[in-house]
Scaffold this motif. Sequence first.
Motif, PDB file in Angstrom:
ATOM      1  N   ILE A 126       0.843  -1.193   0.000  1.00  0.00           N
ATOM      2  CA  ILE A 126       0.000   0.000   0.000  1.00  0.00           C
ATOM      3  C   ILE A 126       0.880   1.246   0.000  1.00  0.00           C
ATOM      4  O   ILE A 126       0.689   2.176  -0.788  1.00  0.00           O
ATOM      5  N   LEU A 150      -6.499   1.844  -2.614  1.00  0.00           N
ATOM      6  CA  LEU A 150      -5.669   0.680  -2.299  1.00  0.00           C
ATOM      7  C   LEU A 150      -6.091   0.102  -0.954  1.00  0.00           C
ATOM      8  O   LEU A 150      -6.134  -1.111  -0.764  1.00  0.00           O
ATOM      9  N   ALA A 151      -6.384   0.994  -0.022  1.00  0.00           N
ATOM     10  CA  ALA A 151      -6.832   0.582   1.316  1.00  0.00           C
ATOM     11  C   ALA A 151      -7.555   1.744   1.967  1.00  0.00           C
ATOM     12  O   ALA A 151      -7.297   2.910   1.658  1.00  0.00           O
TER      13      ALA A 151
END
Length: 278
Positions: A126, A150-151
């Motif tokens: 990440i 991504l997160a």
Amino acid sequence: MKTKLTTVALLAVTILSCNNGKKSNSENPEKATDATNTIENVSIENIKWVITTLEGDAINNPESNGEEIYFILDSETNRVNGYSGCNTFMGTYTIEKGNRISFSQLASTRKMCPDSKINESQILSIFDTADNFTISGNKLALNKAKRAPLAEFKKAESTNEPIVEKYWKIKTLDGKEVTLAENQEREIFFTLKTQDNKVTGFAGCNTVSGEYTLEKGNRIRFKNMATTLKACPDVAVNEAEFLKIFELADNYTVNNDVLSLNVGKRAPLAVFEAVYFK
């Protein structure tokens, strides 16, 4: 003559309309500036961010091996540190205008956790990939360009735990009063730091460090406890007995400025009192 007057009137109306338009757009420039600054000044630093989704998949239980997967950005040092599911990691970061963010290559400890359900390489990737972030309320997303996050992370709730950020001086160990030896450098104590959930202290000869986790119901767990390797043959203190507390303790009780570390419902392993320095 009538045609000329009509033309002049139209020009006057046009000029007034333009001026009014300009005035309406800049009628309250301070308000517009404030709105822009409000967006830009939302800080993501000095906050514990706990993971909630990874590549679109929800992480319903963000804890792995007893600790939340998280990261913190330290605004004073521009360092990032966190926990990736088994190991702690650290590095540096840079934040630029437009919510741009970049991370250095991260370093991490090398502990093995074969039973971990989290793929740490995914967590670390990440930070290797992210180049911008978005924030909405207590939610933060790390992104690559304009793709899906991504997160995603949530802001950890601030703790009101009465045992953190206090200097706990030992009073009794296994029911016996602990006194300071004449040639002992300082009293035995420990402190739970909110930053990174770190433990610091002194065992009678050596300094102590490690990590802790607090859970509901006054549950507490210590891990990765370590000491310096100084030898103090003339100091009458058994450091091993003190360090055993952190290995066994699984809950605590606190009453005002008195803290007990316990295992199960037995008598306290040790009792401490809070000391305040002026």
